[in-house]
Design an enzyme around this catalytic site. Sequence first.
Site: not given
Ligand code: HXC
Length: 262
Positions: A129, A144
């Site tokens: 995407y 991306k």
């Molecule tokens: C809405 C959200 C949320 C959710 C977090 N936030 N999760 N908002 N819905 N589900 C918001 C929080 O409220 C906060 O904003 C801000 O995002 C940061 O959140 P934190 O938890 O403090 O951040 P952090 O601990 O740094 O975590 C980062 C993250 C987490 C991205 C939110 O998911 C993570 O660590 N991900 C890493 C691994 C990952 O995502 N892998 C998947 C990749 S797949 P506020 O305003 O409240 O402060 C990919 C390709 C997919 O990329 C392709 C598929 C085909």
Amino acid sequence: GSGLGLAMARRFLSLGARVVIAGRSPERLEEAARELDAGDALLTHPTDVRDYGQVEALVRATVDRFGGVDILVNNAAGNFLAATEDLSPNGFHAIVATVLYGTFYATLAAGRLMIERGGGSILNILTTYAWTGSAFVVPSAAAKAGVLAMTRSLAVEWAAYGIRVNAIAPGPFPTEGAWSRLMPTAELEAEARARIPMGRFGRPEELADLAAFLVSDAAPFINGECVTIDGGAWLASGGTFAHLVRHDRKELKELFAKMRGR
Ligand code: HXC
């Protein structure tokens, strides 16, 4: 330390590379190191790619241990499903800082070294995407797409330094990181699988093989390319009649024959 990154590390090690794996969680990196069991060929370095100082320290640690950097894989990502109107500015920032800034930071720090050393290979892990966009993952899609533009821009700009910059666009691969955030129910997972013409999700080892090829000396003239690995999924999403592949093929053919009058 997990998912596609771990699969790539395993493949690169099996081919004789010396590998540094980086991620935010030291525990996860240690667990990965135990699993990979690669002795001196592996270095772990806890790093948050959103912090340029930490990325520079990662590159310094790599040079101290292995003498340089030949290959950089930008695989770190962040993502979650959200209606865009419900996102906070910080939610957008958390994703873009990881995907777009993180990729740029690592590319800058490792790229400067590659320029000094006379060459290298950079691989960015995107998603299909990146060029279509996608509902409910706007920060990830925007970031991306930015990395795709960076890939193509630098492929041209840094070719003169002997640096190749390529990308891989995976479709869905079931990994804990992605699935826990993007596949909320078994029904939605089945729906996602049904959209893939090959009828299954990708396997991390399949992506690792492609990554190994693209970064290696077996691909010396491939530069600025983004290779899709999705079982045909994104092409099917745009084809007007693509949904027909989900129907029974024999019944479909009978229907076509009837329309033709036979
Ligand atoms: C809405 C959200 C949320 C959710 C977090 N936030 N999760 N908002 N819905 N589900 C918001 C929080 O409220 C906060 O904003 C801000 O995002 C940061 O959140 P934190 O938890 O403090 O951040 P952090 O601990 O740094 O975590 C980062 C993250 C987490 C991205 C939110 O998911 C993570 O660590 N991900 C890493 C691994 C990952 O995502 N892998 C998947 C990749 S797949 P506020 O305003 O409240 O402060 C990919 C390709 C997919 O990329 C392709 C598929 C085909």
